[in-house]
Design a protein around this motif. Structure first.
Motif, PDB file in Angstrom:
ATOM      1  N   LEU A  63      15.732  15.246  12.598  1.00 59.67           N
ATOM      2  CA  LEU A  63      15.742  13.665  12.222  1.00 59.67           C
ATOM      3  C   LEU A  63      15.979  13.049  11.020  1.00 59.67           C
ATOM      4  O   LEU A  63      15.297  13.864  10.429  1.00 59.67           O
ATOM      5  N   ILE A  64      16.793  12.152  10.804  1.00 63.55           N
ATOM      6  CA  ILE A  64      16.885  11.063   9.371  1.00 63.55           C
ATOM      7  C   ILE A  64      15.695  10.791   9.439  1.00 63.55           C
ATOM      8  O   ILE A  64      15.727  10.102  10.001  1.00 63.55           O
ATOM      9  N   ASP A  65      15.646  10.489   8.021  1.00 65.82           N
ATOM     10  CA  ASP A  65      13.955   9.367   8.130  1.00 65.82           C
ATOM     11  C   ASP A  65      14.523   8.374   7.407  1.00 65.82           C
ATOM     12  O   ASP A  65      14.971   7.952   5.817  1.00 65.82           O
ATOM     13  N   PHE A  66      14.233   7.282   8.199  1.00 64.49           N
ATOM     14  CA  PHE A  66      14.287   6.009   7.741  1.00 64.49           C
ATOM     15  C   PHE A  66      13.173   4.703   7.228  1.00 64.49           C
ATOM     16  O   PHE A  66      13.062   4.435   7.167  1.00 64.49           O
ATOM     17  N   GLY A  67      12.208   5.902   7.117  1.00 61.40           N
ATOM     18  CA  GLY A  67      10.565   5.515   7.546  1.00 61.40           C
ATOM     19  C   GLY A  67       9.768   6.015   6.134  1.00 61.40           C
ATOM     20  O   GLY A  67       8.940   5.059   6.026  1.00 61.40           O
ATOM     21  N   SER A  68       9.836   6.816   4.995  1.00 60.61           N
ATOM     22  CA  SER A  68       8.990   8.018   4.608  1.00 60.61           C
ATOM     23  C   SER A  68       7.560   7.220   4.706  1.00 60.61           C
ATOM     24  O   SER A  68       6.493   7.442   4.219  1.00 60.61           O
ATOM     25  N   GLY A  69       6.971   7.665   6.457  1.00 62.24           N
ATOM     26  CA  GLY A  69       5.203   7.619   6.331  1.00 62.24           C
ATOM     27  C   GLY A  69       5.291   6.178   6.130  1.00 62.24           C
ATOM     28  O   GLY A  69       4.483   6.606   5.468  1.00 62.24           O
ATOM     29  N   ILE A  70       5.787   5.315   6.200  1.00 61.09           N
ATOM     30  CA  ILE A  70       5.782   4.324   5.606  1.00 61.09           C
ATOM     31  C   ILE A  70       5.521   3.977   4.205  1.00 61.09           C
ATOM     32  O   ILE A  70       5.222   3.812   3.295  1.00 61.09           O
ATOM     33  N   ALA A  71       6.823   4.124   4.153  1.00 60.87           N
ATOM     34  CA  ALA A  71       6.921   3.673   2.276  1.00 60.87           C
ATOM     35  C   ALA A  71       5.887   5.038   1.248  1.00 60.87           C
ATOM     36  O   ALA A  71       6.522   4.110   0.468  1.00 60.87           O
ATOM     37  N   VAL A  72       5.985   6.200   1.664  1.00 60.11           N
ATOM     38  CA  VAL A  72       5.348   6.687   1.131  1.00 60.11           C
ATOM     39  C   VAL A  72       5.196   8.395   0.810  1.00 60.11           C
ATOM     40  O   VAL A  72       5.314   8.452  -0.748  1.00 60.11           O
ATOM     41  N   THR A  73       6.408   8.550   1.070  1.00 60.54           N
ATOM     42  CA  THR A  73       7.195   9.290   0.424  1.00 60.54           C
ATOM     43  C   THR A  73       8.398   9.188  -0.359  1.00 60.54           C
ATOM     44  O   THR A  73       9.858   9.997  -0.020  1.00 60.54           O
ATOM     45  N   VAL A 285       3.782 -11.396 -14.962  1.00 62.79           N
ATOM     46  CA  VAL A 285       2.508  -9.804 -15.226  1.00 62.79           C
ATOM     47  C   VAL A 285       1.560 -10.331 -14.898  1.00 62.79           C
ATOM     48  O   VAL A 285       1.035 -10.905 -15.028  1.00 62.79           O
ATOM     49  N   PRO A 286       0.693  -9.555 -13.646  1.00 60.05           N
ATOM     50  CA  PRO A 286      -0.453  -9.369 -13.080  1.00 60.05           C
ATOM     51  C   PRO A 286      -1.483  -9.418 -13.620  1.00 60.05           C
ATOM     52  O   PRO A 286      -1.611  -7.960 -14.435  1.00 60.05           O
ATOM     53  N   ASP A 287      -2.998 -10.034 -13.162  1.00 59.42           N
ATOM     54  CA  ASP A 287      -4.358  -9.564 -14.034  1.00 59.42           C
ATOM     55  C   ASP A 287      -4.324  -8.141 -13.465  1.00 59.42           C
ATOM     56  O   ASP A 287      -5.172  -7.417 -13.730  1.00 59.42           O
ATOM     57  N   LEU A 288      -4.556  -8.102 -12.281  1.00 56.21           N
ATOM     58  CA  LEU A 288      -5.141  -7.310 -11.743  1.00 56.21           C
ATOM     59  C   LEU A 288      -3.664  -6.239 -10.936  1.00 56.21           C
ATOM     60  O   LEU A 288      -2.897  -6.969 -10.006  1.00 56.21           O
ATOM     61  N   ILE A 289      -3.429  -5.233 -10.371  1.00 57.08           N
ATOM     62  CA  ILE A 289      -2.460  -4.453  -8.858  1.00 57.08           C
ATOM     63  C   ILE A 289      -2.957  -3.722  -8.421  1.00 57.08           C
ATOM     64  O   ILE A 289      -3.868  -2.651  -9.004  1.00 57.08           O
ATOM     65  N   THR A 290      -2.582  -4.022  -7.486  1.00 55.56           N
ATOM     66  CA  THR A 290      -3.644  -2.392  -6.356  1.00 55.56           C
ATOM     67  C   THR A 290      -2.092  -1.935  -6.064  1.00 55.56           C
ATOM     68  O   THR A 290      -1.336  -2.115  -5.621  1.00 55.56           O
ATOM     69  N   THR A 291      -2.020  -0.273  -6.102  1.00 49.59           N
ATOM     70  CA  THR A 291      -1.264   0.544  -5.816  1.00 49.59           C
ATOM     71  C   THR A 291      -1.441   1.091  -4.868  1.00 49.59           C
ATOM     72  O   THR A 291      -2.818   2.063  -4.685  1.00 49.59           O
ATOM     73  N   ALA A 292      -0.811   2.595  -4.234  1.00 49.56           N
ATOM     74  CA  ALA A 292      -1.491   3.384  -3.299  1.00 49.56           C
ATOM     75  C   ALA A 292      -0.093   3.612  -3.006  1.00 49.56           C
ATOM     76  O   ALA A 292       0.763   4.633  -3.520  1.00 49.56           O
ATOM     77  N   LYS A 293       0.391   3.722  -1.020  1.00 47.06           N
ATOM     78  CA  LYS A 293       1.282   4.870  -0.282  1.00 47.06           C
ATOM     79  C   LYS A 293       2.298   5.771  -1.757  1.00 47.06           C
ATOM     80  O   LYS A 293       2.413   6.959  -1.590  1.00 47.06           O
ATOM     81  N   GLY A 294       3.143   4.675  -2.318  1.00 43.58           N
ATOM     82  CA  GLY A 294       4.115   5.561  -3.194  1.00 43.58           C
ATOM     83  C   GLY A 294       3.336   6.765  -4.066  1.00 43.58           C
ATOM     84  O   GLY A 294       4.435   7.502  -4.642  1.00 43.58           O
ATOM     85  N   ILE A 295       2.683   6.349  -4.453  1.00 41.27           N
ATOM     86  CA  ILE A 295       1.832   6.547  -5.663  1.00 41.27           C
ATOM     87  C   ILE A 295       1.631   8.294  -5.982  1.00 41.27           C
ATOM     88  O   ILE A 295       1.612   9.253  -7.154  1.00 41.27           O
ATOM     89  N   ALA A 296       1.359   8.890  -4.874  1.00 41.04           N
ATOM     90  CA  ALA A 296       1.328  10.354  -4.895  1.00 41.04           C
ATOM     91  C   ALA A 296       1.891  11.715  -3.487  1.00 41.04           C
ATOM     92  O   ALA A 296       1.403  12.319  -3.332  1.00 41.04           O
ATOM     93  N   GLY A 297       3.202  10.985  -3.939  1.00 35.95           N
ATOM     94  CA  GLY A 297       3.800  11.582  -2.632  1.00 35.95           C
ATOM     95  C   GLY A 297       3.977  12.391  -1.219  1.00 35.95           C
ATOM     96  O   GLY A 297       3.937  13.338  -1.119  1.00 35.95           O
ATOM     97  N   GLY A 298       2.416  11.223  -0.726  1.00 31.59           N
ATOM     98  CA  GLY A 298       2.643  11.780   0.413  1.00 31.59           C
ATOM     99  C   GLY A 298       0.133  12.234   0.756  1.00 31.59           C
ATOM    100  O   GLY A 298      -0.354  12.005   1.553  1.00 31.59           O
ATOM    101  N   LEU A 299      -0.204  12.766  -0.408  1.00 26.34           N
ATOM    102  CA  LEU A 299      -1.740  12.712  -1.284  1.00 26.34           C
ATOM    103  C   LEU A 299      -2.081  10.973  -0.556  1.00 26.34           C
ATOM    104  O   LEU A 299      -1.812  10.634  -1.485  1.00 26.34           O
ATOM    105  N   PRO A 300      -3.757  10.949  -0.467  1.00 28.02           N
ATOM    106  CA  PRO A 300      -4.062   9.845  -0.063  1.00 28.02           C
ATOM    107  C   PRO A 300      -4.803   9.793  -2.080  1.00 28.02           C
ATOM    108  O   PRO A 300      -5.895  10.289  -1.724  1.00 28.02           O
TER     109      PRO A 300
END
Ligand SMILES: *Cc1c(COP(=O)(O)O)cnc(C)c1O
Length: 451
Positions: A63-73, A285-300
């Motif tokens: 299948l063609i992937d248009f979802g990236s596991g919700i913007a993760v991969t 320029v945020p004072d604080l920024i939260t990141t996850a999803k795309g940060i680690a190629g799929g690892l939590p």
């Protein structure tokens, strides 16, 4: 000719069975008998491997992937540099707990985050396991640093599913329904949503800003407000892009009132929108920024990055968690960030936008059901409505198109408070041929669903 990626998966859509196939259907029956029905699946094909822009299921469908596991991969599944670093790390050691005996990988990820996030001020970071956990910690830090209790969130916001983040999330079903009571001292302001702004998109920025200021002043009190948390481009709420200049105005007003500006870039970060962070487009320029999803190629992995004086306000031991910044996840993040830099994935996201936009605009000219096209980079969406005058959300059409895409071998996702937004989140490792083919499938699905 079809290309392959280093994972060895031929970059070609292949349908060998109906979707889902018999092996997936069998496994799905086991899933229903073993897994809580509270955990549902959008497209129950069971995955065997994935890479580039292709997901291979256990029936041999590609299948063609248009979802990236919700913007993760974002870097692709099983991205070579991620695989290599993870394999080395898992063989070296898997866990010591950073709070017990630390390791270099955690420090290196924090250095990279401090370097890549907007602003060249002195920063610190802390690592966690999930996006929701990062948001919770950003709130903890903001409250501790300011000594104030209140947090301002927005309509259509999505910040996670833990108790505090459910309180921040706007949408009832499926995220909050019957899961309350929720954490208190959370207040909500209208989102600057140009397409649905009551007096029209031209008034949106000014009136939304005035409504925020009024909400805080009249209902909360500036001096009681620790932080405003906002997704620079809203994710689950429907890829809502506030008008240009709005975010900067909010950030300035926050600064003037001693309120911290938290950008939740969990979905929009890490090259997704064509720059490292969506805040970058707006010069915020945020004072604080939260990141996850795309940060680690799929690892939590997740993080909070922010002004050194804010992040360091917390007493020693006040932040942490057993697994936060796990060495294998950190190794994956270092491999993912290296890939984003060396393959210029921010540039690739802009190319994807350039490829998608004319196709979506042509479709919109043909179908009055496409009320709005929005997003940036490889974070794009169309909002579907019954007709352009009433703008009545058409969630049934979004669901029909989604189903038809799935049946044709395209992994797609919907979004939106009203379920009527069709979103595109391809991995940035996908080739142009698959993108075009995926759009062909989407167009056919759209034609069929509106016929
Ligand atoms: C997905 C998401 C979260 C929650 O992340 P989890 O890892 O699922 O806990 C928070 N904020 C935004 C903007 C998200 O897209």
């Amino acid at each position: 000719m079809t290309s392959t990626v280093e994972s060895g998966i031929e970059q070609r859509r292949v349908l060998t069975t109906a979707i889902p196939g018999p092996k997936s259907a069998e496994l799905h029956a086991r899933k229903n008998a073993a897994v809580s029905s509270g955990v549902s699946t959008g497209l129950p094909i069971y995955v065997e491997k994935a890479g580039g822009g292709i997901v291979v299921d256990i029936d041999g469908n590609q299948l063609i992937d248009f979802g990236s596991g919700i913007a993760v991969t974002t870097v692709g599944n099983a991205a070579p540099r991620v695989v290599e670093r993870v394999q080395q790390q898992v063989a070296d050691f898997t866990h010591t707990c950073f709070m017990v005996t630390p390791y270099a990988e955690y420090v290196e990820v924090c250095e990279a985050l401090n370097d890549l996030t907007p602003g060249d001020h002195d920063k610190r970071s802390a690592l966690f396991n999930s996006g929701a956990e990062a948001v919770e910690n950003a709130v903890k830090i903001a409250r501790h640093a300011t000594g104030r209790p209140a947090i301002i969130a927005f309509d259509h916001a999505y910040h996670g599913r833990t108790n505090l983040t459910m309180a921040l999330t706007a949408k009832n079903l499926p995220y909050k329904h019957r899961f309350g009571p929720f954490a208190n001292e959370i207040y909500r302001a209208p989102m600057a949503y140009p397409y649905r702004w009551p007096t029209g998109p031209d008034n949106c920025a000014d009136e939304a800003f005035a409504a925020l200021v009024d909400t805080v002043h009249s209902q909360v009190g500036e001096q009681n407000t620790a932080a405003v948390i906002i997704e620079p481009i809203q994710g689950e709420g429907g890829f809502i892009v506030p008008p240009s200049g709005y975010l900067a105005r909010v950030a300035d007003w926050c600064r003037d009132n001693g309120i911290l500006f938290i950008a939740d870039e969990i979905q929009s970060g890490f090259c997704r929108t064509g720059d490292w962070f969506a805040s970058d487009h707006e010069g915020v320029v945020p004072d604080l920024i939260t990141t996850a999803k795309g940060i680690a190629g799929g690892l939590p992995l997740a993080a909070v990055t922010g002004r050194a004086e804010v992040m360091d306000a917390v007493h020693a031991g006040g932040l942490g968690g057993t697994y936060g910044g796990n060495p294998v996840a950190c190794a994956a993040a270092l491999g993912a960030i290296e890939t984003m830099k060396s393959d210029d994935l921010c540039g690739r996201a802009r190319e994807i936008e350039a490829l998608f936009m004319p196709r979506l605009q042509a479709l919109s000219a043909k179908y009055p059901q496409i009320g709005d096209i929005r997003g940036r980079g490889a974070m794009l969406a169309v909002e579907l409505v019954a007709d352009p005058a009433s703008k009545t959300p058409d969630a049934a059409l979004a669901a029909d198109v989604n189903k038809a895409c799935h049946a044709a071998g395209l992994v797609t996702l919907t979004a939106g408070t009203y379920g009527n937004v069709f979103r595109f989140l391809p991995p940035l490792s996908i080739g142009d041929a698959l993108l075009s083919e995926g759009l062909d499938i989407f167009e056919q699905a759209f034609a069929a669903a509106t016929a």
